[in-house]
Design a protein around this motif. Structure first.
Motif, short mmCIF file in Angstrom:
data_model
loop_
_atom_site.label_atom_id
_atom_site.label_comp_id
_atom_site.label_asym_id
_atom_site.label_seq_id
_atom_site.Cartn_x
_atom_site.Cartn_y
_atom_site.Cartn_z
N THR A 31 0.82 -1.21 0.00
CA THR A 31 0.00 0.00 0.00
C THR A 31 0.85 1.25 0.00
O THR A 31 0.52 2.26 -0.65
CB THR A 31 -0.94 0.00 1.22
N ALA A 32 1.99 1.24 0.72
CA ALA A 32 2.88 2.41 0.77
C ALA A 32 3.41 2.76 -0.62
O ALA A 32 3.42 3.93 -1.03
CB ALA A 32 4.02 2.13 1.74
N PHE A 33 3.86 1.75 -1.35
CA PHE A 33 4.42 2.01 -2.68
C PHE A 33 3.33 2.30 -3.70
O PHE A 33 3.58 2.98 -4.71
CB PHE A 33 5.29 0.83 -3.13
N LYS A 34 2.12 1.82 -3.45
CA LYS A 34 1.01 2.11 -4.35
C LYS A 34 0.70 3.60 -4.35
O LYS A 34 0.21 4.14 -5.36
CB LYS A 34 -0.21 1.31 -3.92
N GLN A 35 0.98 4.29 -3.23
CA GLN A 35 0.72 5.74 -3.13
C GLN A 35 1.53 6.55 -4.15
O GLN A 35 1.12 7.64 -4.54
CB GLN A 35 1.06 6.25 -1.72
N ILE A 36 2.65 6.00 -4.57
CA ILE A 36 3.49 6.72 -5.54
C ILE A 36 3.45 6.05 -6.92
O ILE A 36 4.29 6.35 -7.79
CB ILE A 36 4.96 6.81 -5.05
N GLY A 37 2.52 5.15 -7.11
CA GLY A 37 2.33 4.55 -8.42
C GLY A 37 3.20 3.34 -8.70
O GLY A 37 3.29 2.91 -9.85
N VAL A 38 3.83 2.77 -7.68
CA VAL A 38 4.66 1.58 -7.86
C VAL A 38 3.85 0.36 -7.44
O VAL A 38 3.37 0.28 -6.31
CB VAL A 38 5.95 1.67 -7.03
N SER A 39 3.69 -0.59 -8.37
CA SER A 39 2.92 -1.80 -8.10
C SER A 39 3.85 -2.91 -7.62
O SER A 39 4.81 -3.27 -8.31
CB SER A 39 2.18 -2.24 -9.36
N LEU A 40 3.57 -3.44 -6.45
CA LEU A 40 4.37 -4.51 -5.88
C LEU A 40 3.51 -5.77 -5.71
O LEU A 40 2.29 -5.68 -5.59
CB LEU A 40 4.91 -4.11 -4.50
N PRO A 41 4.14 -6.94 -5.68
CA PRO A 41 3.40 -8.17 -5.38
C PRO A 41 2.79 -8.08 -3.98
O PRO A 41 3.21 -7.27 -3.16
CB PRO A 41 4.46 -9.27 -5.46
N ARG A 42 1.85 -8.97 -3.69
CA ARG A 42 1.13 -8.88 -2.42
C ARG A 42 1.85 -9.56 -1.27
O ARG A 42 1.76 -9.11 -0.12
CB ARG A 42 -0.27 -9.52 -2.59
N VAL A 43 2.61 -10.62 -1.51
CA VAL A 43 3.16 -11.40 -0.40
C VAL A 43 4.66 -11.14 -0.21
O VAL A 43 5.36 -10.69 -1.12
CB VAL A 43 2.91 -12.91 -0.61
N SER A 44 5.12 -11.44 1.00
CA SER A 44 6.52 -11.17 1.39
C SER A 44 7.52 -11.88 0.48
O SER A 44 8.55 -11.31 0.10
CB SER A 44 6.75 -11.60 2.83
#
Length: 284
Positions: A203-216
């Motif tokens: 969610t933190a990286f989504k704020q700046i438009g960076v899409s990350l996988p969901r799991v660790s």
């Protein structure tokens, strides 16, 4: 003829015809009346005598009393019915309350059991991390160097050479995660009121438009692997090995990180010495 009959004064007066007729009529009338009376008496003697009893008539007072008695009976019946309905409702409410209490106890027991299991898993994970750090391998300056160090040595190396000033997108990520400190840890949650570790990072990286996988596990390989001695604010820290990490957090500079740790602590900001990571990746 009497020897004095020829003398007018010695003659018996003669009754005239009208007088005799009237007397005969009277006598006849009397006889007729007696005859009718006798016949009537005989007829009456032959007929049965019927006696009629008259019931007493209700007075106004008796009628009023009867009406009042009927009203009292009706009111008593209504009272008993109302009382029966109230008793039935109270019994139903008591039964429902008992069922609700049993359900609440069941849920409380399940929640307690779940919290205990999560705490046990967290303790096991911490023990595993401590065991792995005794043989931590770090990459320094692009060269792979295998070193056996203690936890304190690894932490000292990481904080002594890392960059502490956040700029650009990294500053936005750090501002976001710090704003979440104090919120709850809930497995599978991605905000806004609760997070798990990977949910907070994503969610933190989504704020700046960076899409990350969901799991660790996937986040630990999402960027470029960097040395713990060369950390920059905004780097993603992970615990475990790359590709099979079991925990992640965000490095915020000055030897500190922010992460959703566990149900007991929630989202916290801690020094690296609190729980030294295994590695880090950079996506910015």
């Amino acid at each position: 003829m009497s020897h004095t009959a020829h003398i007018r004064s010695h003659r018996k007066p003669r009754r005239n015809a009208s007088t005799l007729a009237m007397r005969a009529g009277v006598a006849g009338g009397v006889l007729s009346t007696l005859a009718v009376a006798g016949a009537s008496g005989s007829a009456n003697a032959a007929e049965p005598v019927t006696q009629t009893l008259e019931l007493p008539t209700l007075t106004a007072d008796l009628a009023t009393q009867a009406a009042q008695s009927a009203d009292a009976t009706e009111q008593a019946a209504a009272h008993y019915q109302l009382q029966a309905e109230r008793d039935a409702a109270a019994a139903k409410a008591a039964k429902q309350a008992k069922a609700d209490l049993a359900e609440a106890k069941k849920k409380a027991a399940e929640a307690k059991k779940k919290a205990q299991e999560e705490a046990r898993q967290e303790a096991a994970a911490r023990a595993s991390r401590n065991a792995q750090r005794t043989t931590l391998s770090t990459t320094v300056g692009g060269d792979s160097t295998s070193t056996s160090t203690s936890t304190s040595t690894s932490t000292s190396t990481s904080t002594s050479t890392g960059t502490s000033t956040a700029t650009g997108s990294a500053a936005a990520v750090i501002s976001f995660v710090k704003a979440q400190v104090g919120k709850a840890y809930v497995s599978g949650a991605s905000g806004p009121s609760a997070y798990d570790c990977s949910g907070l990072v994503q969610t933190a990286f989504k704020q700046i438009g960076v899409s990350l996988p969901r799991v660790s596990q996937d986040q630990s390989t999402a960027g470029t692997q960097v040395s713990l001695s060369n950390l920059q604010p905004g780097d993603i820290l992970y615990w475990g090995s790359a590709g099979s990490a079991y925990h992640v957090a965000v490095y915020v500079g000055d030897g500190m990180f922010v992460g959703a740790q566990n149900p007991s602590t929630g989202v916290v900001e801690r020094p690296l010495s609190y729980d030294p990571p295994t590695g880090a990746v950079r996506v910015l």
